[in-house]
Scaffold this active site. Sequence first.
Site: not given
Length: 392
Positions: A269, A326
């Site tokens: 991320h 996700d």
Amino acid sequence: ETGFITLDPGYANTGSCLSAITYMDGEKGILRYRGIPVEQLAEKATFKETAYLLINGRLPNREQLTRFSVMLNDNSLVHEDLKTFYQNFPRASHPMGILSAMVNALRSFYPELGTLEEEITITMTRLLAKVRTMAAMSYKISRGHRVVYPRPDLTYCENFLNMMFDTPVRPYEINRAAVNALRVFWILHADHEQNCSTSAVRMVGSARVNLYAAISSGIAALWGPLHGGANQAVIEMLTTIQNEGGNYHKAIERAKDKNDPFRLMGFGHRIYKTYDPRAKIMKKMCDELLDSLQIDDPLLDIAKELEEVAVKDPYFVDHNLYPNIDFYSGIVLRAIGIPTNMFTVMFAIGRLPGWIAQWKESMDDPKWKISRPRQIYVGEREYDFVPIHARP
Ligand code: SDX
């Protein structure tokens, strides 16, 4: 809490912004919507309350929530002519491409977006109300099934599942565990500061284009596999690992190989350099939901084992690569019965309140101007035109 940063006074020109909506601390794994920790909202709030909080800055009182619910219900149908749009998309069209086009088309059916506060309020509510209906319609029509309309007696999440799965021969029975999982899923996706798709909404919105077009651009950006498309890509990755005998070590080694473009989907991320707080909640939701539905999904076992090995691997440790939202979200959607090609649509429905809130915040900012990022020119120095006969 982290001290004040100084922004160039012309910050609005560059696409950077001051925002009071979502606070993230990527080092500590903190995420708050309007000051409320996402963990508390996931545990105690409805998605409707969370949407209201993001857009209006405060949780609604009873009267405000009732008024918001009535507006959502009254605006949950879509113009019947929109069905012809769906019927003319090629059957194999991706639902994200359809959703982006259909949201943009709403402007043609609801042109009255003036500067009046109440018109903007009705447009925001109309979008929140209709996006579920449009997503479910696209699924039903893609399967050649009759469209199911929203019902006034169902909650926001119940209505979506009913519109997706109710059929004349097998009426949908509201499953509490699935409704709760969807509620948490949408709350966790509701906003995330200035991510790619939100920045697209702000950027396009800064040209003072209508809200539908700005949201349509956010849907398009979210579609990318490096962004919202990752939840579908994670399931495809785990399914490939399963089909190859469950050997997740190969995926980990490929992800580390600089000569291999393969990335461990659902890992890493830009902001979180620790575990994504949403992924923690989503992982727990997987266990609770699959247990409640008595589903044994081998992909969850593979995901957990893969995570356990990867987070200890020096490459992942050195690069601060941990599961993001996700990594487990697709397992939840599979268990609910959502088809894989609609996973990113589910992300978009969840993110809609955040996009709207961020759009509204930028529209309300008196200093906000059209975004015009600059560049560092690295091209040719000036030279004269060369006639065709003299070119090599
Ligand atoms: C979302 O911004 C948001 O908030 C987004 C989001 C939201 O709610 O809106 O949180 C939603 O988009 C989550 C992310 C979903 N995408 C994926 O899971 C796709 C896989 N992840 C990566 O592609 C990547 O981690 C990103 C895109 C998420 C972030 O990439 P960055 O910050 O641009 O990092 P990078 O590409 O510059 O990588 C830094 C290093 C590189 O290695 P070096 O060249 O420095 O040696 O880390 C490596 C990368 O190769 N790396 C990975 C990796 N992610 C980064 N290596 C293997 N597998 C990965 N997943």
